[in-house]
Write a protein that holds these residues in place. Structure first.
Motif, PDB file in Angstrom:
ATOM      1  N   ILE A  98     -25.209   5.764  17.841  1.00  0.00           N
ATOM      2  CA  ILE A  98     -24.112   6.674  17.516  1.00  0.00           C
ATOM      3  C   ILE A  98     -23.051   5.974  16.683  1.00  0.00           C
ATOM      4  O   ILE A  98     -22.523   6.528  15.714  1.00  0.00           O
ATOM      5  CB  ILE A  98     -23.494   7.259  18.800  1.00  0.00           C
ATOM      6  N   GLY A  99     -22.729   4.734  17.054  1.00  0.00           N
ATOM      7  CA  GLY A  99     -21.767   3.972  16.276  1.00  0.00           C
ATOM      8  C   GLY A  99     -22.220   3.777  14.844  1.00  0.00           C
ATOM      9  O   GLY A  99     -21.431   3.914  13.892  1.00  0.00           O
ATOM     10  N   ALA A 100     -23.520   3.470  14.668  1.00  0.00           N
ATOM     11  CA  ALA A 100     -24.066   3.280  13.314  1.00  0.00           C
ATOM     12  C   ALA A 100     -24.072   4.592  12.536  1.00  0.00           C
ATOM     13  O   ALA A 100     -23.732   4.623  11.347  1.00  0.00           O
ATOM     14  CB  ALA A 100     -25.480   2.705  13.409  1.00  0.00           C
ATOM     15  N   VAL A 298     -20.191  -3.818  12.529  1.00  0.00           N
ATOM     16  CA  VAL A 298     -20.511  -4.452  13.814  1.00  0.00           C
ATOM     17  C   VAL A 298     -19.601  -3.918  14.916  1.00  0.00           C
ATOM     18  O   VAL A 298     -20.051  -3.649  16.042  1.00  0.00           O
ATOM     19  CB  VAL A 298     -20.393  -5.992  13.703  1.00  0.00           C
ATOM     20  N   GLN A 299     -18.315  -3.737  14.620  1.00  0.00           N
ATOM     21  CA  GLN A 299     -17.398  -3.176  15.599  1.00  0.00           C
ATOM     22  C   GLN A 299     -17.812  -1.762  16.001  1.00  0.00           C
ATOM     23  O   GLN A 299     -17.674  -1.359  17.170  1.00  0.00           O
ATOM     24  CB  GLN A 299     -15.970  -3.163  15.054  1.00  0.00           C
ATOM     25  N   GLY A 304     -17.540   1.201  19.024  1.00  0.00           N
ATOM     26  CA  GLY A 304     -17.396   2.571  18.554  1.00  0.00           C
ATOM     27  C   GLY A 304     -16.633   2.655  17.240  1.00  0.00           C
ATOM     28  O   GLY A 304     -15.868   1.761  16.884  1.00  0.00           O
ATOM     29  N   PHE A 305     -16.852   3.753  16.534  1.00  0.00           N
ATOM     30  CA  PHE A 305     -16.205   3.956  15.238  1.00  0.00           C
ATOM     31  C   PHE A 305     -14.748   4.369  15.423  1.00  0.00           C
ATOM     32  O   PHE A 305     -14.425   5.163  16.309  1.00  0.00           O
ATOM     33  CB  PHE A 305     -16.952   5.042  14.456  1.00  0.00           C
ATOM     34  N   LYS A 306     -13.856   3.852  14.588  1.00  0.00           N
ATOM     35  CA  LYS A 306     -12.433   4.176  14.623  1.00  0.00           C
ATOM     36  C   LYS A 306     -11.976   4.636  13.236  1.00  0.00           C
ATOM     37  O   LYS A 306     -12.475   4.156  12.214  1.00  0.00           O
ATOM     38  CB  LYS A 306     -11.592   2.965  15.052  1.00  0.00           C
ATOM     39  N   MET A 333     -21.988   0.446  22.001  1.00  0.00           N
ATOM     40  CA  MET A 333     -22.682   0.146  23.255  1.00  0.00           C
ATOM     41  C   MET A 333     -21.738   0.132  24.448  1.00  0.00           C
ATOM     42  O   MET A 333     -22.125   0.505  25.561  1.00  0.00           O
ATOM     43  CB  MET A 333     -23.415  -1.196  23.126  1.00  0.00           C
ATOM     44  N   ASN A 334     -20.492  -0.272  24.230  1.00  0.00           N
ATOM     45  CA  ASN A 334     -19.538  -0.296  25.338  1.00  0.00           C
ATOM     46  C   ASN A 334     -19.269   1.094  25.900  1.00  0.00           C
ATOM     47  O   ASN A 334     -18.902   1.236  27.073  1.00  0.00           O
ATOM     48  CB  ASN A 334     -18.210  -0.930  24.884  1.00  0.00           C
TER      49      ASN A 334
END
Length: 505
Positions: A98-100, A298-299, A304-306, A333-334
């Protein structure tokens, strides 16, 4: 050979020394779970994890009383954790993906085109479709309802539409997507606890989810056709579209990572490699088309995306609205650690209960007089609804019935994927229909419509159970195990051929 036989004999001797639980002893941990969650989680808003651990403590004292050692408890818990570990890794991979997808623009692209097709006359119908698409792509019903769903409610208010109907359509679409998404935590939990491949589980759910979704579409479309309107789309939707255009390069390349996951599922490739490949492609999109730095990418996959990661010139000139923040700031992942922690606690509780024989005792009492396929599936629905209503927690209500009922399905020669589907039909999509649960309270507060008001219009959520019972009565969509498959699964559960139950069709 002699050593192996001796070891088996020693284990048999140990088993003969154990006491079987009484009804009170078997029910005590379950009652403790109800009391701790009811008193701690619901009344005092305490985290659910320590409530489950306290229940596990009660279960361990019962196991000790029955003659089991602490070491035996830990061995059983370790065995169950080992079985669950591949699915738990998938949960972490979901946050990674999801982050990617967020950083690469894949999810924003789907949201953008969903908002573009809003037509006030067919508002409920479009709300169902678009919310389902967004929820499938993100794997979150809450996120979809709280963002796209809020936008649709704004449209409904602006055109003086039937608010409970639109809210029901949003809830239905959000939970259809959540249920059918390989990114969903509940979908992964249901497949994990029943030992069913995630994509096999999703495909099998089409037997109930497909007709339920079509029924909802027909109802909303018919009402739309009978309700002409000249209302316009509210300004907020246009603002969201403009801000998505400013934040991302919305080219069709961004859809490739999504296609990879869909194709991988269709071709039954291993889940984690498919997700990883899709994530790598999305990360490439983020670097080369979205202007993201390697640090931000990477963050995104970790935390997660910000919004502050966006560096496009057009974005720097605008003030993002709250809905955009709620819509886009997710993943990593967190973000899955909370779900993983609940899984660990629930598996600990279930493992100790299984060792003491309490789960088997309770299951035999509940299903003792159940001889038919219909009775088994109807009992599953009732158990799942009861667990959800009592615990007010969908994750626990998936793990506990899945753990308890899986051996019963195997004994009767019914494939575990029928169990995993029934659990989703009666837990994942029904929690939001109970106003005292977190899901019900969230949907009501977010959409501005009470739970009981939108309940009749959330057609997909309640009709799936009805269809499941129809399939159970007719035998359609019910998969049976071959004799070799049944014996293999019985062995894996520590059972033998004499445990097979011949059930009526």
């Amino acid at each position: 050979m002699f050593s192996k036989n001796t070891r088996k004999k020693d284990e048999s001797d140990k088993n003969r020394q154990k006491k079987s639980p009484t009804l009170v002893e078997a029910l005590l941990p379950i009652l403790a779970l109800i009391i701790f969650i009811g008193g701690g989680y619901l009344a005092f808003k305490l985290p659910v994890e320590p409530m489950i651990l306290l229940s596990a403590v009660v279960a361990s004292f019962v196991a000790l009383r029955l003659g089991y050692s602490w070491e035996e408890m830990m061995v059983m818990v370790s065995q169950k954790m080992a079985k669950a570990w591949p699915a738990l890794l998938i949960l972490l991979m979901v946050g990674f993906l999801i982050g990617a997808w967020m950083a690469g623009g894949s999810i924003p692209l789907m949201i953008y085109w969903g908002l573009k097709i809003i037509n006030p006359q067919y508002l409920a119908f479009i709300a169902l479709i678009v919310t389902a698409i967004v929820s499938t792509c993100t794997g979150t019903s809450w996120g979809s309802a709280g963002t796209i769903g809020v936008a649709f409610m704004g449209v409904a208010i602006g055109m003086n539409a039937n608010l409970p109907m639109v809210a029901g359509a949003v809830v239905a679409g959000a939970y259809f997507g959540d249920k059918m998404s390989p990114l969903s935590d509940t979908t992964n939990l249901a497949s994990m606890i029943t030992g069913v491949n995630i994509f096999t589980h999703i495909k099998n759910m089409l037997w109930t989810s497909g007709p339920a979704f079509v029924l909802a579409m027909v109802i909303y479309l018919a009402i739309g056709l009978a309700t002409p309107t000249d209302a316009e789309v509210p300004e907020k939707v246009g603002t969201m579209l403009q801000q998505l255009e400013a934040a991302f390069n919305l080219n069709l390349i961004a859809i490739i990572p999504i296609i990879v996951v869909i194709a991988g599922a269709a071709m039954r490739f291993p889940t984690i490699p498919v997700m990883f490949l899709s994530s790598v492609l999305a990360m490439g999109n983020a670097l080369f088309f979205q202007g993201q730095s390697i640090q931000n990418v990477v963050q995104s996959i970790i935390n997660g995306f910000k919004l502050d990661m966006i560096s496009r010139p057009a974005w720097s000139k605008i003030e993002p609205i709250e809905d955009i923040s709620r819509l886009l700031e997710r993943g990593g992942m967190n973000s899955m650690l909370g779900t993983l922690l609940i899984c660990f606690c629930a598996i600990l509780f279930a493992g100790i209960m299984a060792l003491s024989g309490s789960l088997e005792f309770i299951t035999e009492r509940i299903l003792g007089n159940v001889k038919s396929r219909f009775g088994l599936i109807a009992s599953t629905v009732c158990i799942c609804l009861g667990t959800t209503g009592v615990t007010s927690n969908g994750q626990i209500s998936i793990i506990m019935p899945g753990e308890v009922l899986r051996p019963s399905y195997i004994r009767r020669g019914i494939a575990p994927k029928v169990l995993s589907r029934t659990i989703e039909d009666s837990v994942s999509v029904t929690e939001c229909l109970m106003p005292w649960t977190a899901a019900g309270a969230y949907m009501a507060a977010t959409l501005g419509v009470s739970t009981f008001a939108y309940l009749p219009w959330a057609v997909f959520n309640w009709s799936g159970m009805v269809i499941a019972l129809i399939l159970a009565a007719t035998g359609l969509g019910i998969t049976y195990l071959t004799k070799s498959e049944q014996l293999k699964l019985l062995s894996a559960e520590g059972l033998n051929k004499s445990d097979i139950i011949t059930e009526g069709k």
